[in-house]
Design an enzyme around this catalytic site. Structure first.
Site, mmCIF file in Angstrom:
data_model
loop_
_atom_site.group_PDB
_atom_site.id
_atom_site.type_symbol
_atom_site.label_atom_id
_atom_site.label_comp_id
_atom_site.label_asym_id
_atom_site.label_seq_id
_atom_site.Cartn_x
_atom_site.Cartn_y
_atom_site.Cartn_z
ATOM 1 N N GLU A 38 -3.831 -0.066 -31.845
ATOM 2 C CA GLU A 38 -3.584 1.359 -32.049
ATOM 3 C C GLU A 38 -2.567 1.757 -30.977
ATOM 4 O O GLU A 38 -2.774 1.481 -29.797
ATOM 5 C CB GLU A 38 -4.890 2.133 -31.847
ATOM 6 C CG GLU A 38 -4.738 3.579 -32.215
ATOM 7 C CD GLU A 38 -5.997 4.412 -31.971
ATOM 8 O OE1 GLU A 38 -7.086 3.850 -31.778
ATOM 9 O OE2 GLU A 38 -5.859 5.645 -31.975
ATOM 10 N N ARG A 264 -15.627 -9.334 -27.137
ATOM 11 C CA ARG A 264 -14.407 -8.953 -26.430
ATOM 12 C C ARG A 264 -14.443 -9.497 -25.011
ATOM 13 O O ARG A 264 -15.479 -9.877 -24.501
ATOM 14 C CB ARG A 264 -14.185 -7.449 -26.481
ATOM 15 C CG ARG A 264 -15.264 -6.605 -25.884
ATOM 16 C CD ARG A 264 -15.200 -5.180 -26.430
ATOM 17 N NE ARG A 264 -14.123 -4.389 -25.855
ATOM 18 C CZ ARG A 264 -13.210 -3.736 -26.581
ATOM 19 N NH1 ARG A 264 -13.206 -3.802 -27.883
ATOM 20 N NH2 ARG A 264 -12.304 -3.007 -26.009
ATOM 21 N N LYS A 274 -8.808 1.319 -22.651
ATOM 22 C CA LYS A 274 -7.610 2.152 -22.583
ATOM 23 C C LYS A 274 -7.953 3.558 -22.101
ATOM 24 O O LYS A 274 -7.177 4.185 -21.402
ATOM 25 C CB LYS A 274 -6.936 2.219 -23.948
ATOM 26 C CG LYS A 274 -5.976 1.066 -24.190
ATOM 27 C CD LYS A 274 -5.254 1.239 -25.498
ATOM 28 C CE LYS A 274 -6.070 0.669 -26.624
ATOM 29 N NZ LYS A 274 -5.423 0.724 -27.924
#
Ligand code: ATP
Ligand code: MG
Length: 578
Positions: A38, A264, A274
């Protein structure tokens, strides 16, 4: 490990699925993956794991990997991020060729699919406010409540949805929702929102749309449109998989990719979200996304981490289905491993102490040969100037040395790397008692660093010739956090920012560096002998005036951890045998 050297790659569950699928010809033998960032921030080392995996599988199985921007939320996304992400993926060594896509390119198709759902009686326009939707949703232990708008007619739904698109309603006034099951044990299946109204221009589609699809709807359809075979995503999407499959099954698409989840990457002493990283940037805790302390790829690039080291790290951590925290020392080890082979050796003095060699003729200069990389003879040698006045590191001298200090001290002889043996004769101090200069003698017979009479010295120190050296700024970077698990701050009643390391940056001005470094190319990494690896900063260096960032010290804590582990293993095996 080279990128294409697949045979040495450890097996993992995703790779096994892919191998099975090729065998059974499930996708016509094809492997098409995608990396779907994104564009709302810069990529970090966690994304690298996903990139290396997706592009890695594509390379290994002669498939391809798409770079697809998941740009469905115009409030947080920017063109700046799109460009930075492309640069980072390229820098890591991957090429998407012509397969660059944007979810926003599919907005028309998504819209058609949404109308199709309405016409099938599988979606409805809901007038509940976002807060009400949340309240109606129920919890893990309580079923949800059906929206009072759930049973609108297909005609009314179509009419309202078309008017949503035309901009007749305000933000948040209505949504389009899938009609699935408000009693489902999976909250994601309780009539999820698939379109929302946002009168916000999009960085690619401009003012064309004022309704935007939600991630879950856009993602599976993008995968299907692009004929992705294996849609790899992180574990938090496991609960979304039933919805991923529901959309594709209900819409009877011709291509239904398989979503596979993996754990992850988490790293000690690091935050990889982020949301948190953007906070550090906006609040000025760091000097931008590419601050050399940031776990972003742009930060690591500026710090001097080679892309090969990051790829190697991602291969070594492997792919698992269970969350874990990887020791950042492993990443640092991979960095040292590559730099040890590739970084030319040079000499620089960070905290200079002047040394006058009394028996070296005044005005004389000579050049001495130095090895550029003992690991690789092809790097050759260079000539470094030597003269009567040199600088050594302040910490390489002690007036009153403890037992194990083998460097310079009054009356003691040491080797100057690639030069001569010198002996300290006198210490000169200023009025505050601070040492400002050493007077030494040298032995002309020891040129190159060896005594013909076979006498030995215990210490070898680095140096630069005073009249030839140039002055530069060097920045010593350390870990950004001084707590191994900054993500656990909340449990400990703190915020992750409380764990910022106050000593993560030390700026040293007036370092003395050997003349060959004057023209250091920005981005190039050198080993300053005995000090560590240093990278010419790509932002603040000027021609003839480089600024250096310490990439990493020489001390490898991972090697120690590994050694200990191996010793324990050996001991265990031995005990088992006995
Ligand atoms: P963040 O949590 O940092 O905001 P994100 O998942 O929202 O990350 P995206 O841009 O959506 O960021 O991620 C693109 C891809 O990278 C996704 O497929 C995601 O699963 C993957 N990814 C993100 N963070 C990690 C991580 N720490 N380890 C492995 N893969 C990750
Ligand atoms: Mg995301």
């Amino acid at each position: 490990m080279s990128k294409k050297d697949a045979s040495k790659r450890p097996s993992n569950f995703i790779r096994n699925i892919i191998i099975q699928d090729i065998k059974s010809n499930k996708w016509g033998g094809k492997v098409i993956t995608r990396f779907p960032p994104e564009p709302n921030g810069y990529l970090h080392i966690g994304h690298a794991k996903s990139i290396v995996m997706n592009f890695g599988f594509a390379e290994e199985f002669n498939g391809r990997c798409h770079l697809r921007f998941d740009d469905t939320n115009p409030t947080k996304e920017e063109q700046e991020y799109v460009e930075a992400i492309m640069e980072d993926v390229r820098w890591l060594g991957y090429d998407w060729g012509e397969h660059l896509y944007f979810a926003s390119d599919y907005f028309d198709q998504f819209y058609e699919y949404a109308e199709k759902l309405i016409k099938m009686g599988k979606a409805f326009v809901c007038d509940l406010s976002p807060e009400e939707i949340k309240k109606y949703r129920g919890t893990l232990t309580e079923p949800g409540k059906e929206s009072p708008y759930r049973n609108r007619s297909i005609e009314e739904n179509l009419d309202l949805f078309r008017r949503m698109r035309k901009g007749e309603f305000k933000d948040g006034e209505r949504t389009l929702r899938a009609k699935i099951d408000m009693a489902s044990g999976n909250l994601n299946m309780r009539d999820p929102v698939i379109y929302r109204i946002m009168h916000v221009p999009h960085h690619r589609t401009g003012d064309k749309w004022c309704i935007y699809p939600m991630y879950d709807f856009a993602h599976c359809l993008s995968d299907s449109i692009e004929h992705i075979t294996h849609s790899l995503c992180s574990l938090e999407f496991e609960d979304h998989r039933p919805l991923y499959d529901w959309f594709l099954d209900t819409l009877q698409v011709e291509w239904h990719p398989q979503q596979i989840e993996f754990a992850r990457l988490n790293l000690t002493y690091t935050v990889l979200s982020k949301r948190k990283l953007v906070q550090l940037v906006e609040e000025g805790a760091v000097d931008g996304w590419d601050d050399p302390r940031m776990p972003t790829l742009s930060g690591m690039r500026r710090r001097g981490f080679p892309p090969a080291a990051i790829r190697d790290f991602c291969e070594r951590i492997g792919v698992a289905k269970k969350e874990s925290v990887v020791d950042v020392a492993l990443l640092e080890h991979c960095v040292r491993d590559v730099l040890n082979k590739t970084a030319p050796r040079v000499m620089g003095v960070l905290n200079p102490l002047k040394v006058v060699i009394e028996n070296y003729p005044e005005g004389k200069e000579e050049e001495l040969e130095a090895i550029n990389n003992p690991e690789d003879p092809s790097y050759g040698t260079r000539m470094i100037p030597f003269s009567r006045e040199i600088y050594i590191e302040k910490t390489d001298f002690m007036e009153d040395p403890p037992k194990k200090f083998y460097r310079l001290a009054p009356g003691r002889e040491v080797r100057l790397r690639y030069a001569y043996f010198i002996t300290c004769k006198d210490v000169i101090k200023d009025e505050n008692g601070e040492i400002v200069e050493l007077r030494c003698t040298y032995d002309p017979e020891t040129r190159g660093g060896n005594a013909p009479d076979g006498r030995r010295v215990r210490g070898t120190i680095h140096w630069v010739s005073a009249p030839h050296a140039f002055e530069a700024e060097v920045r010593l970077y350390d870990r950004l956090f001084d707590h191994p698990y900054p993500d656990r701050a909340k449990e400990e009643g703190k915020t992750f920012k409380d764990y910022l390391n106050p000593n993560s940056l030390e700026i040293i001005k007036g370092c003395k560096l050997e003349p060959s470094l004057r023209d250091a190319e920005p981005g190039k990494v050198y080993q300053f002998e005995r000090l560590g690896y240093f990278c010419a900063d790509s932002k603040d260096s000027r021609p003839g005036h480089p600024v250096f960032n310490r990439t990493i010290t020489l001390r490898d804590t991972w090697a120690k951890i590994e050694k200990k582990f191996k010793e324990q293993e050996q001991k265990r095996r031995k005990e088992n045998k006995e």
